[in-house]
Scaffold this motif. Structure first.
Motif, mmCIF file in Angstrom:
data_model
loop_
_atom_site.group_PDB
_atom_site.id
_atom_site.type_symbol
_atom_site.label_atom_id
_atom_site.label_comp_id
_atom_site.label_asym_id
_atom_site.label_seq_id
_atom_site.Cartn_x
_atom_site.Cartn_y
_atom_site.Cartn_z
ATOM 1 N N MET A 154 4.577 -17.114 -3.589
ATOM 2 C CA MET A 154 4.558 -15.735 -3.085
ATOM 3 C C MET A 154 5.555 -15.604 -1.936
ATOM 4 O O MET A 154 5.630 -16.467 -1.068
ATOM 5 N N SER A 155 6.317 -14.519 -1.948
ATOM 6 C CA SER A 155 7.254 -14.258 -0.862
ATOM 7 C C SER A 155 6.496 -13.883 0.408
ATOM 8 O O SER A 155 5.287 -13.674 0.382
ATOM 9 N N GLN A 156 7.225 -13.769 1.522
ATOM 10 C CA GLN A 156 6.587 -13.449 2.794
ATOM 11 C C GLN A 156 5.807 -12.149 2.678
ATOM 12 O O GLN A 156 6.311 -11.142 2.187
ATOM 13 N N PHE A 157 4.558 -12.200 3.149
ATOM 14 C CA PHE A 157 3.652 -11.055 3.003
ATOM 15 C C PHE A 157 3.499 -10.330 4.332
ATOM 16 O O PHE A 157 3.214 -10.945 5.366
ATOM 17 N N VAL A 158 3.698 -9.022 4.283
ATOM 18 C CA VAL A 158 3.499 -8.169 5.462
ATOM 19 C C VAL A 158 2.461 -7.124 5.098
ATOM 20 O O VAL A 158 2.615 -6.381 4.127
ATOM 21 N N TYR A 159 1.380 -7.085 5.872
ATOM 22 C CA TYR A 159 0.279 -6.163 5.582
ATOM 23 C C TYR A 159 0.257 -5.022 6.588
ATOM 24 O O TYR A 159 0.105 -5.244 7.789
ATOM 25 N N GLU A 160 0.409 -3.802 6.081
ATOM 26 C CA GLU A 160 0.338 -2.622 6.939
ATOM 27 C C GLU A 160 -0.763 -1.662 6.480
ATOM 28 O O GLU A 160 -1.446 -1.066 7.315
ATOM 29 N N THR A 161 -0.905 -1.478 5.169
ATOM 30 C CA THR A 161 -1.953 -0.614 4.624
ATOM 31 C C THR A 161 -2.619 -1.341 3.460
ATOM 32 O O THR A 161 -2.051 -2.304 2.910
ATOM 33 N N PRO A 162 -3.823 -0.919 3.066
ATOM 34 C CA PRO A 162 -4.509 -1.576 1.941
ATOM 35 C C PRO A 162 -3.699 -1.639 0.657
ATOM 36 O O PRO A 162 -3.855 -2.578 -0.131
ATOM 37 N N LEU A 163 -2.791 -0.683 0.433
ATOM 38 C CA LEU A 163 -1.979 -0.718 -0.780
ATOM 39 C C LEU A 163 -1.042 -1.922 -0.808
ATOM 40 O O LEU A 163 -0.597 -2.344 -1.887
ATOM 41 N N ASP A 164 -0.768 -2.495 0.356
ATOM 42 C CA ASP A 164 0.115 -3.657 0.421
ATOM 43 C C ASP A 164 -0.501 -4.884 -0.245
ATOM 44 O O ASP A 164 0.205 -5.870 -0.507
ATOM 45 N N ILE A 165 -1.809 -4.839 -0.522
ATOM 46 C CA ILE A 165 -2.460 -5.972 -1.174
ATOM 47 C C ILE A 165 -1.821 -6.250 -2.529
ATOM 48 O O ILE A 165 -1.834 -7.383 -3.022
ATOM 49 N N PHE A 168 -0.329 -9.900 -4.810
ATOM 50 C CA PHE A 168 -0.615 -10.262 -6.201
ATOM 51 C C PHE A 168 0.438 -9.643 -7.112
ATOM 52 O O PHE A 168 0.144 -8.895 -8.034
ATOM 53 N N ASN A 169 1.677 -10.001 -6.828
ATOM 54 C CA ASN A 169 2.812 -9.413 -7.523
ATOM 55 C C ASN A 169 3.047 -10.033 -8.897
ATOM 56 O O ASN A 169 3.564 -9.387 -9.806
ATOM 57 N N THR A 170 2.669 -11.306 -9.059
ATOM 58 C CA THR A 170 2.899 -12.013 -10.310
ATOM 59 C C THR A 170 1.652 -12.811 -10.698
ATOM 60 O O THR A 170 0.740 -13.007 -9.885
ATOM 61 N N ARG A 171 1.661 -13.328 -11.928
ATOM 62 C CA ARG A 171 0.566 -14.183 -12.370
ATOM 63 C C ARG A 171 0.534 -15.486 -11.570
ATOM 64 O O ARG A 171 -0.529 -16.076 -11.383
ATOM 65 N N ASN A 172 1.684 -15.921 -11.090
ATOM 66 C CA ASN A 172 1.721 -17.114 -10.242
ATOM 67 C C ASN A 172 0.965 -16.884 -8.936
ATOM 68 O O ASN A 172 0.319 -17.794 -8.410
ATOM 69 N N ASP A 173 1.059 -15.655 -8.409
ATOM 70 C CA ASP A 173 0.300 -15.312 -7.200
ATOM 71 C C ASP A 173 -1.200 -15.360 -7.482
ATOM 72 O O ASP A 173 -1.984 -15.861 -6.654
ATOM 73 N N ILE A 174 -1.603 -14.835 -8.627
ATOM 74 C CA ILE A 174 -3.009 -14.877 -9.022
ATOM 75 C C ILE A 174 -3.468 -16.329 -9.146
ATOM 76 O O ILE A 174 -4.550 -16.700 -8.665
#
Length: 208
Positions: A1-12, A16-22
């Motif tokens: 997973m690339s660097q994750f930045v969380y600002e709002t719940p939609l950023d979740i 989980f952008n790919t099956r590898n993230d899952i």
């Protein structure tokens, strides 16, 4: 997973952008469940936050345990406040929960199976309009000896999980979530409340 930045719940969704993230998250979840099981080996009546449903071929995972693990995995404490279920549940947190469980895990990646798109109309002979409300968990109560625990259970497909994690991880998950002494004591809100009334005491959630 690339660097994750969380600002709002939609950023979740970015987490989980790919099956590898899952797959990465499931591996982390399995390990966190293993840690809890190992820490409670001496307690013969311990119930883990993940229990295997043999009949449904699914892992029932407590919703709050999922959220707690996501927050730790991503290192974002704000996720606790935005997604976790509590006594003061609000419309925003419910919407966030549906987005994660139903939108991402179920509808997009197909690792969760909570809502059946098929409706048996024979059960509703006198109904012209049928409302099928989507859900992101099933209320269940599990029993191990004298220990009762309530779950807001999210059903993860066993076959889907098996394809995403290693054979060793899957074996660990099966071992830690399956036990002949684990018993489904009640399913559904009404039956769970009936059981609480019968035993005349509150039943705590499996995730503190």
């Amino acid at each position: 997973m690339s660097q994750f930045v969380y600002e709002t719940p939609l950023d979740i969704a970015i987490a989980f952008n790919t099956r590898n993230d899952i797959a990465e998250f499931l591996s982390f979840l399995i390990d966190k469940n293993r840690e809890l099981v190992d820490a409670n080996r001496s307690d013969q009546e311990f119930l883990p936050p993940i229990v295997f449903n043999i009949k449904g071929r699914a892992f029932n995972i407590d919703y709050n345990f999922i959220i707690d693990t996501v927050a730790i995995w991503l290192g974002e404490d704000t996720i606790f406040d935005d997604f976790r279920m509590n006594e003061s549940q609000n419309e925003s947190s419910l919407r966030n929960a549906f987005f994660l469980i139903v939108g991402i895990f179920e509808q997009y990646f197909g690792v969760v199976f909570m809502n059946n798109p098929r409706v048996d109309l024979a059960r509703y002979k006198n109904r012209q309009i049928i409302d099928v409300s989507p859900r992101f968990y099933n209320m269940i109560i599990m029993k191990n000896g004298s220990n009762f625990r309530r779950y807001s259970a999210v059903g993860f497909s066993a076959s889907a999980v098996k394809k995403l994690v290693s054979s060793d991880e899957y074996a660990i998950l099966m071992t830690n979530s399956s036990n002949p002494s684990f018993e489904l004591a009640a399913f559904g809100v009404a039956n769970c409340q009936r059981l609480v009334n019968e035993i005349t005491r509150s039943i705590p959630n499996v995730t503190a």
